[in-house]
Structure formats: C-alpha cells, structure tokens
Scaffold this active site. Structure first.
Site, PDB file in Angstrom:
ATOM      1  N   CYS A  64      -3.129  15.900 -31.997  1.00  0.00           N
ATOM      2  CA  CYS A  64      -1.970  16.291 -32.804  1.00  0.00           C
ATOM      3  C   CYS A  64      -0.893  15.238 -32.584  1.00  0.00           C
ATOM      4  O   CYS A  64      -0.321  15.161 -31.489  1.00  0.00           O
ATOM      5  CB  CYS A  64      -1.489  17.681 -32.377  1.00  0.00           C
ATOM      6  SG  CYS A  64      -0.027  18.199 -33.280  1.00  0.00           S
ATOM      7  N   CYS A 121       2.298  16.299 -40.477  1.00  0.00           N
ATOM      8  CA  CYS A 121       1.120  16.206 -39.613  1.00  0.00           C
ATOM      9  C   CYS A 121       1.035  14.747 -39.165  1.00  0.00           C
ATOM     10  O   CYS A 121       0.848  13.854 -39.997  1.00  0.00           O
ATOM     11  CB  CYS A 121      -0.127  16.615 -40.401  1.00  0.00           C
ATOM     12  SG  CYS A 121      -1.663  16.323 -39.509  1.00  0.00           S
ATOM     13  N   GLY A 122       1.206  14.512 -37.869  1.00  0.00           N
ATOM     14  CA  GLY A 122       1.270  13.139 -37.366  1.00  0.00           C
ATOM     15  C   GLY A 122      -0.026  12.372 -37.571  1.00  0.00           C
ATOM     16  O   GLY A 122      -0.026  11.230 -38.064  1.00  0.00           O
TER      17      GLY A 122
HETATM   18  N1  LIG Z   1      -4.680  20.870 -37.671  1.00  0.00           N
HETATM   19  C1  LIG Z   1      -5.154  19.681 -37.038  1.00  0.00           C
HETATM   20  C2  LIG Z   1      -4.573  19.447 -35.678  1.00  0.00           C
HETATM   21  C3  LIG Z   1      -3.060  19.305 -35.673  1.00  0.00           C
HETATM   22  C4  LIG Z   1      -2.550  18.008 -36.300  1.00  0.00           C
HETATM   23  C5  LIG Z   1      -1.066  17.866 -36.099  1.00  0.00           C
HETATM   24  N2  LIG Z   1      -0.245  18.729 -36.846  1.00  0.00           N
HETATM   25  C6  LIG Z   1      -0.588  16.441 -36.090  1.00  0.00           C
HETATM   26  O1  LIG Z   1       0.635  16.268 -36.065  1.00  0.00           O
HETATM   27  O2  LIG Z   1      -1.387  15.517 -36.014  1.00  0.00           O
HETATM   28  C7  LIG Z   1      -6.683  19.720 -36.901  1.00  0.00           C
HETATM   29  O3  LIG Z   1      -7.266  20.814 -36.855  1.00  0.00           O
HETATM   30  O4  LIG Z   1      -7.292  18.652 -36.830  1.00  0.00           O
END
Ligand SMILES: N[C@@H](CCC[C@H](N)C(=O)O)C(=O)O
Length: 289
Positions: A87, A226-227
């Site tokens: 994340c 989402c990073g």
């Molecule tokens: N939902 C993603 C994991 C989280 C990603 C996050 N919000 C970020 O900032 O990268 C997954 O299940 O891969």
C-alpha cells in the site's frame, strides 16, 4: 487498545501499534473496524510491528526479500479484511506515524511489506503532516487487458508493483468526464489474467507531465487515492506516450502525488496526515467474531 487515524491523499487508515504482536487481526474484525458506520471507518488497517516479531508470532511465514528482523513492517489489511502485498499511501502514513510518535528516530529507514523492502525518506514531519518519499520497487508490465466500468470497456496495461493493477489510459477522457464516471460498482475484469483480483485505475492521457486518475481498489471499493495505483498509472501513461521513464504528477480525488519511473523501478512522493489517536474499546473488539 490504542489506535491512530491517518490518511495519504485521503486514502485513510486505522494505525494499530502492536509491537508485541498480540492483536488477532481476523478479517471480520478488520472489516468491522473499517466500516464507516459500525466501526471507526477506514480504507484499510496498518499494524505497526517489527518484521521479526511478526515472524515469531506466525503472522509472516518468512520475511520477504530484503527485509530483516529488525526492520519495521507494515502489516496491511484492506477494508474488507483481506491481506494485500503493498500500500503506497499506507507506507507514507506508517513512516509518518513512526517518526511522529518517536518510535523511529531516523528520517531514512526501511519499511517492510509483503512485496519486499520499501525504503523511505521523511523529508519533513510534525505531529500532523509529513512529506514522504517511498522507493516503490520494480514496476512489471503484465500485458494488455480490459475492464468494464458502468457498461463501458476500458483497455489498459496490467502492471505489478507488488500488488496487481490494471491502469487504463483513455485517450478521449478529460478530467471532467473522469469525475463524472460512475465507479460505484466493482469493475468486471478477466479472472484468468488477474487470478488474485486487481485494482483498476482509469486515467486521462499525459499532458504536460500530469494525469488525472480514479481508482477502484481490490478489497475496498472506490477510494480517493491509491499510491501503488498512481505508480501503475504513471507507468501506463508514460508508456502510452512512448516513454519508459519520466516524472508524472498524478492528481486523484484526494490530492496529488509525484511518481518517478526510472530503470524499471519507481519512487512515490506525497503527503501524510495524522488526524488523531485514541483507544478502541476492548470489549467491543473482543466481541467481534
Ligand atoms: N487494495 C490494494 C491494497 C491497497 C493499496 C493502497 N491503497 C495504496 O495506496 O497503494 C490491493 O488489494 O492490492
């Protein structure tokens, strides 16, 4: 049970310090905690511990490559309770939390994740805000695939940045049209191409080093940022522009981050905000299934 709440470009997290790894983060509990009505509300949970302690407690079977026992480890859970490898916004908030609480004294250190080591630089930090760069590791292109969003087919590049993404650069899209897109329902995608699910990014083409992006996250739903998704989006936008490297400002509903792609790897720079902290009622937590 102590918690803090923070966000990176409005991708928000409950931070749970658990240095002795005592917490049982079963999916039902995480989902209840992240629920915006019956819990505190968040897109995900960041458990704070050292990698070695997580291994000793059996949370990690083995340490990912490049991560040592003494490194901090971001044990990340999606809002539905599922575990994800990485994340990008979470790492910034995690690093900020460590610095703000004094758990970490250095401004450069390694944060372990299930996708491997993610070195960070905390450029500035107080109890409220921070500016953090994260080395996001290798960007691997998986080929072309597509997703259906609100009845419209978007074709994009499958990209692995530790977790799976489908980044769709839509040539005809403007920021206004993107903002109007209905992202309430989960996009349909190829389960053969993405057997472990996928995070779907829809974005405008690269103009003057800038793209606008929205995302539907695996295990969460639409989030305001989402990073890892911004890294996938930047790589796909550069590729659509005929380039493999460069810097891209990625604007998301929750703010803006800067992504640099060089030599097949990426760096993510952006803000973190710590909103506050408090205690979760032990009886409430223990009564959850
Ligand atoms: N939902 C993603 C994991 C989280 C990603 C996050 N919000 C970020 O900032 O990268 C997954 O299940 O891969």
């Amino acid at each position: 049970m102590e918690f803090s709440k923070g966000h990176g470009t409005e991708n928000d997290f409950v931070v749970l310090p658990d240095l002795d790894v005592r917490l049982d983060l079963r999916a039902e509990r995480v989902a209840a905690l992240c629920d915006r009505r019956r819990g505190l509300g968040a897109d995900g949970v960041l458990r704070v511990a050292r990698a070695g302690a997580l291994r000793a407690a059996g949370v990690l079977e083995a340490l990912p490559e490049g991560v040592g026992d003494d490194d901090w480890f971001m044990d990340y859970r999606n809002g539905d309770g599922s575990i994800a490898e990485m994340c990008g916004n979470g790492v910034r908030v995690f690093a900020h939390y460590l610095r703000a609480t004094g758990l970490e004294g250095a401004s450069e250190f390694v944060v372990g994740s299930r996708a491997g080591a993610r070195p960070v630089v905390v450029h500035s930090c107080d109890g409220w805000t921070a500016d953090v760069t994260v080395q996001m590791g290798t960007v691997t292109e998986l080929g072309t695939s597509s997703a259906i969003v609100a009845g419209q087919t978007f074709t994009g590049l499958g990209i692995d940045v530790g977790n799976p993404h489908l980044a769709c650069v839509e040539e005809s899209l403007t920021a206004d049209k993107l903002a109007a897109l209905d992202l309430t329902a989960a996009p349909a995608f190829s389960a053969a191409f993405f057997p472990h699910g996928v995070n779907v990014e829809i974005l405008t083409p690269l103009v003057d080093g800038v793209v606008d992006m929205r995302v539907y996250e695996r295990g969460v739903g639409e989030t305001r940022s989402c990073g890892t998704g911004t890294v996938a989006a930047a790589a796909a936008a550069l590729r659509a522009d005929g380039r493999e490297e460069g810097e891209v400002r990625v604007r998301v509903p929750g703010g803006e981050v800067l992504v640099a792609v060089r030599g097949g790897a990426a760096e993510l720079r952006g803000p973190s905000v710590l909103v506050g902290s408090g205690r979760i009622d032990d009886d409430w937590w223990n009564a959850l299934a």
